[in-house]
Enzyme design. Structure first.
Site, short mmCIF file in Angstrom:
data_model
loop_
_atom_site.label_atom_id
_atom_site.label_comp_id
_atom_site.label_asym_id
_atom_site.label_seq_id
_atom_site.Cartn_x
_atom_site.Cartn_y
_atom_site.Cartn_z
N ILE A 1 0.83 -1.21 0.00
CA ILE A 1 0.00 0.00 0.00
C ILE A 1 0.86 1.27 0.00
O ILE A 1 0.34 2.38 0.10
CB ILE A 1 -0.99 0.05 1.18
CG1 ILE A 1 -0.26 0.00 2.52
CG2 ILE A 1 -2.03 -1.04 1.06
CD1 ILE A 1 -1.14 0.41 3.70
N SER A 2 2.17 1.11 -0.11
CA SER A 2 3.07 2.26 -0.05
C SER A 2 3.12 2.98 -1.39
O SER A 2 3.57 2.43 -2.39
CB SER A 2 4.47 1.79 0.35
OG SER A 2 5.43 2.80 0.09
#
EC number: 2.5.1.18
Length: 213
Positions: A14-15
């Site tokens: 999710i970065s």
């Protein structure tokens, strides 16, 4: 001939900035015949113990500047990037465990492992899909060349994979790293995808690493 370069890569699916640098990292690894050691971690926990904040908890000024930077880097890296994906944030743990299961079967040098790591990030930031959804993970794994159903079943049932993700998160905390992506070469950390050019130069030059006290 010297030893093959090894890059430890702490990241989360999710970065945002892991995604922005994902293609550049893989091209850098190909250029230097470097091995990427994928280390998916719990990014929100890392924030909680290192002074970072989830995006929505940051000040309006920081959120506004992040929005500008996203557009700059979208152009610089020449990548598709959804500025406000509808399924962000989401829990990437199941997808992380699929990645770890794939690595345990195929190794870090598997092209399918590289593909899943990259496509997993694209799922959130380019395709605006739900990285926590098992069906989405299954499809991304299959499209990456993995045996999606077997790996997903392992990720859902094998407690050792969950423990491995926890151990990697503990590892990154104990090393006093504080965000993602974090690239580590010969013990020298490079935080953020905008340090990839620095990493490239260090591998190219062969200089001694700069280490912390």
């Amino acid at each position: 001939m010297g030893a093959r370069p090894v890059i430890e890569y702490y990241f989360s699916l999710i970065s945002l900035w892991s995604y922005v640098g994902s293609r550049r990292l893989q091209s850098l690894a190909q250029k230097h015949n470097a091995q990427i050691i994928y280390k998916p971690v719990d990014l929100l926990h890392l924030f909680s113990v290192s002074g970072g904040l989830p995006v929505k908890q940051r000040s309006p000024q920081r959120q506004a500047y992040r929005f500008i930077e996203m557009q700059r880097w979208r152009s610089i890296r020449d990548i598709p990037l959804v500025l406000e994906p509808k399924h962000y944030p989401a829990d990437p743990s199941l997808a992380h465990r699929v990645l770890l299961a794939a690595i345990s079967e195929l190794g870090y040098d598997s092209e399918a492992v590289h593909e899943f790591a990259r496509r997993g990030l694209e799922t959130v930031w380019a395709n605006e899909e739900h990285i926590a959804d098992p069906g989405t993970i299954l499809r991304v794994a299959d499209e990456s060349g993995l045996h999606g159903s077997r790996l997903l079943n392992r990720a859902e049932s094998d407690g050792a994979l969950a423990e491995e993700e926890k151990a990697l998160t503990k590892e990154v905390v104990e090393k006093h790293y504080f965000g993602a992506p974090m690239y580590v070469y010969r013990g020298e950390p490079f935080w953020g995808q905008d340090r990839l050019e620095m990493l490239d130069e260090v591998i190219e030059s062969g200089r001694e690493p700069i280490l912390r006290k």
